[in-house]
Write a protein that holds these residues in place. Structure first.
Motif, short mmCIF file in Angstrom:
data_model
loop_
_atom_site.label_atom_id
_atom_site.label_comp_id
_atom_site.label_asym_id
_atom_site.label_seq_id
_atom_site.Cartn_x
_atom_site.Cartn_y
_atom_site.Cartn_z
N GLU A 159 7.18 2.61 -0.43
CA GLU A 159 8.39 2.00 0.10
C GLU A 159 8.37 2.00 1.63
O GLU A 159 8.69 1.02 2.26
N VAL A 160 7.92 3.14 2.20
CA VAL A 160 7.88 3.27 3.65
C VAL A 160 6.81 2.35 4.25
O VAL A 160 7.03 1.70 5.25
N ALA A 161 5.65 2.33 3.60
CA ALA A 161 4.50 1.71 4.22
C ALA A 161 4.47 0.19 4.08
O ALA A 161 3.80 -0.48 4.85
N LEU A 162 5.17 -0.35 3.12
CA LEU A 162 5.03 -1.77 2.80
C LEU A 162 5.22 -2.72 3.99
O LEU A 162 4.38 -3.59 4.20
N PRO A 163 6.29 -2.58 4.79
CA PRO A 163 6.43 -3.49 5.94
C PRO A 163 5.26 -3.37 6.91
O PRO A 163 4.81 -4.38 7.47
N VAL A 164 4.76 -2.15 7.11
CA VAL A 164 3.62 -1.94 8.02
C VAL A 164 2.37 -2.60 7.43
O VAL A 164 1.63 -3.29 8.14
N LEU A 165 2.15 -2.43 6.13
CA LEU A 165 1.00 -3.07 5.47
C LEU A 165 1.09 -4.59 5.61
O LEU A 165 0.10 -5.26 5.88
N ARG A 166 2.28 -5.13 5.42
CA ARG A 166 2.45 -6.59 5.51
C ARG A 166 2.13 -7.10 6.91
O ARG A 166 1.51 -8.14 7.07
N ARG A 167 2.55 -6.32 7.92
CA ARG A 167 2.27 -6.76 9.30
C ARG A 167 0.77 -6.69 9.61
O ARG A 167 0.23 -7.56 10.28
N LEU A 168 0.12 -5.65 9.11
CA LEU A 168 -1.33 -5.54 9.33
C LEU A 168 -2.06 -6.70 8.65
O LEU A 168 -2.99 -7.28 9.19
N HIS A 169 -1.60 -7.03 7.45
CA HIS A 169 -2.22 -8.12 6.71
C HIS A 169 -1.98 -9.45 7.40
O HIS A 169 -2.85 -10.29 7.48
N ALA A 170 -0.77 -9.60 7.96
CA ALA A 170 -0.42 -10.83 8.67
C ALA A 170 -1.29 -11.01 9.92
O ALA A 170 -1.57 -12.14 10.34
N LEU A 171 -1.75 -9.91 10.50
CA LEU A 171 -2.66 -10.01 11.65
C LEU A 171 -3.99 -10.61 11.23
O LEU A 171 -4.74 -11.11 12.07
N GLY A 172 -4.31 -10.49 9.94
CA GLY A 172 -5.60 -10.99 9.44
C GLY A 172 -6.56 -9.88 9.07
O GLY A 172 -7.68 -10.14 8.64
N CYS A 173 -6.13 -8.61 9.23
CA CYS A 173 -6.99 -7.49 8.82
C CYS A 173 -7.05 -7.45 7.29
O CYS A 173 -6.13 -7.90 6.63
N HIS A 174 -8.13 -6.90 6.78
CA HIS A 174 -8.24 -6.69 5.34
C HIS A 174 -7.78 -5.28 5.00
O HIS A 174 -7.93 -4.37 5.81
N LEU A 175 -7.21 -5.13 3.83
CA LEU A 175 -6.76 -3.81 3.39
C LEU A 175 -7.50 -3.43 2.12
O LEU A 175 -7.65 -4.25 1.20
N ALA A 176 -7.98 -2.20 2.09
CA ALA A 176 -8.71 -1.69 0.92
C ALA A 176 -8.02 -0.45 0.38
O ALA A 176 -7.50 0.36 1.16
N VAL A 177 -8.00 -0.31 -0.94
CA VAL A 177 -7.50 0.92 -1.54
C VAL A 177 -8.71 1.79 -1.86
O VAL A 177 -9.58 1.40 -2.63
N ASP A 178 -8.77 2.94 -1.21
CA ASP A 178 -9.89 3.87 -1.28
C ASP A 178 -9.70 4.84 -2.45
O ASP A 178 -8.57 5.04 -2.89
N ASP A 179 -10.79 5.44 -2.88
CA ASP A 179 -10.76 6.49 -3.92
C ASP A 179 -10.04 6.00 -5.17
O ASP A 179 -9.35 6.77 -5.83
N PHE A 180 -10.23 4.72 -5.51
CA PHE A 180 -9.49 4.18 -6.64
C PHE A 180 -9.97 4.80 -7.94
O PHE A 180 -11.17 4.96 -8.18
N GLY A 181 -9.01 5.11 -8.80
CA GLY A 181 -9.32 5.71 -10.09
C GLY A 181 -8.95 7.19 -10.13
O GLY A 181 -8.88 7.78 -11.21
N THR A 182 -8.71 7.77 -8.96
CA THR A 182 -8.38 9.20 -8.92
C THR A 182 -6.88 9.45 -8.99
O THR A 182 -6.44 10.52 -9.36
N GLY A 183 -6.10 8.45 -8.64
CA GLY A 183 -4.65 8.64 -8.63
C GLY A 183 -4.04 8.10 -9.91
O GLY A 183 -4.72 7.90 -10.90
N GLN A 184 -2.77 7.86 -9.87
CA GLN A 184 -2.11 7.42 -11.09
C GLN A 184 -1.65 5.96 -11.04
O GLN A 184 -1.06 5.47 -11.96
N SER A 185 -1.97 5.26 -9.90
CA SER A 185 -1.46 3.90 -9.81
C SER A 185 -2.38 2.93 -10.54
O SER A 185 -3.60 3.07 -10.53
N SER A 186 -1.80 1.96 -11.21
CA SER A 186 -2.58 0.98 -11.96
C SER A 186 -2.95 -0.17 -11.03
O SER A 186 -2.37 -0.33 -9.96
#
Ligand code: C2E
Ligand code: CA
Ligand code: CA
Ligand code: CA
Length: 278
Positions: A159-186
């Motif tokens: 909830e906190v990070a979403l606006p920041v993530l959107r702005r980074l993405h809008a700049l044209g940077c790519h975003l990666a989710v690291d260590d995938f499979g270790t947490g509980q998010s689908s």
């Protein structure tokens, strides 16, 4: 203590007091270490599994401590996260990584650089502006920068990070989710985030040689990742047989000791030069 409950063969284990003292030393010494350039960034190549070409690097922080020796990020990053000094590390790593990306561009190589960011970085509303200004200072196109966030980071503080993530993405940077499979998010969860890549956690990739279950997990992540239009990265590729299996599954890119360990900038440049020769 031992794993099997047998007679404990004691290794040297630092006491709580010693650990706290070491921690305090890191906290107090970090800024000076950055100025003295005891902190540095190593680069590990990321290769395309289809074409077998180097497509980019991951930037990994190291701290060459004059008394304690070479410190790895698994020790000092959590300490810096706890004190807020992580902002200083991230700025340093971004600056070094974008300077390197510019150098490679000047030599005719379009390599993307991946930088690890902490949840603490995303909590700061000024972070996207800092990224934008560093991209401008170094003259590096935003699409060459990938910011890696751990799965636990994006799921816990979404909830906190979403606006920041959107702005980074809008700049044209790519975003990666690291260590995938270790947490509980689908992966379906990820669909709601402005994410471009998933990096399969190295524990699954390392296990592919011996554990059938890990092969199944990796295949499932590759397939679901592609269904969601994401680039899938495998890290921890140490064996040729694992790389071949990843190629068969259609995994996009790989990183691991099979290709190269993380290297100091100058060694990485020589490694690149040695590829040209062959
Ligand atoms: P990570 O982001 O998952 O980085 C990959 C780790 O796997 C690196 O460890 C890398 O050296 C290691 N690795 C790469 N290929 C192989 C392989 O084939 N086999 C094995 N066994 N390991 C491999 P490293 O450099 O010790 O970094 C550990 C973690 O520290 C990173 O995990 C990342 O979460 C964090 N980190 C590193 N640099 C930074 C940084 O600048 N900022 C932040 N916030 N975190 C960082
Ligand atoms: Ca990473
Ligand atoms: Ca990882
Ligand atoms: Ca990790």
């Amino acid at each position: 203590a031992t794993r099997d409950g047998g007679d404990p063969v004691r290794c040297y284990e630092p006491s709580m007091g010693e650990r706290a003292a070491r921690r305090l030393r890191l906290i107090r010494g970090f800024s000076a270490a950055v100025s003295r350039r005891d902190v540095r960034v190593d680069f590990q190549p990321v290769v395309s599994l289809g074409e077998r070409t180097v497509v980019g690097v991951e930037a990994l922080a190291r701290w060459d401590h004059p008394e304690l020796g070479l410190l790895l990020p698994d020790e000092f990053v959590p300490v810096l996260e706890a004190t807020g000094q992580i902002a200083e590390l991230t700025s340093f790593v971004l600056d070094e990584s974008l300077a390197a990306a510019r150098r490679w561009l000047d030599r005719g190589m379009r390599l993307s650089v991946a930088v690890n960011v902490s949840v603490g970085n995303l909590g700061s509303a000024g972070f996207p502006d800092e990224v934008a200004s560093l991209l401008a200072v170094h003259g590096v196109p935003a699409e060459l920068l990938t910011l890696e966030l751990t799965e636990s980071g994006v799921s816990s503080e979404r909830e906190v990070a979403l606006p920041v993530l959107r702005r980074l993405h809008a700049l044209g940077c790519h975003l990666a989710v690291d260590d995938f499979g270790t947490g509980q998010s689908s992966l379906a969860h990820l669909r709601r985030l402005p994410v471009d890549q998933v990096k399969i956690d190295k524990s699954f990739v390392l296990g592919m040689g011996t554990e059938y279950g890990d092969v199944a997990v990796v295949r499932a992540i590759v397939e679901m990742g592609h269904t969601l239009g994401l680039t899938v990265v495998a890290e921890g590729v140490e064996r040729a047989a694992v790389r071949a299996a990843l190629v068969d599954m259609g995994c996009d890119v790989a990183q691991g000791y099979l290709v190269s360990r993380p290297l100091p900038a100058r060694c990485f440049d020589s490694w690149l030069d040695s590829l040209d020769v062959h």
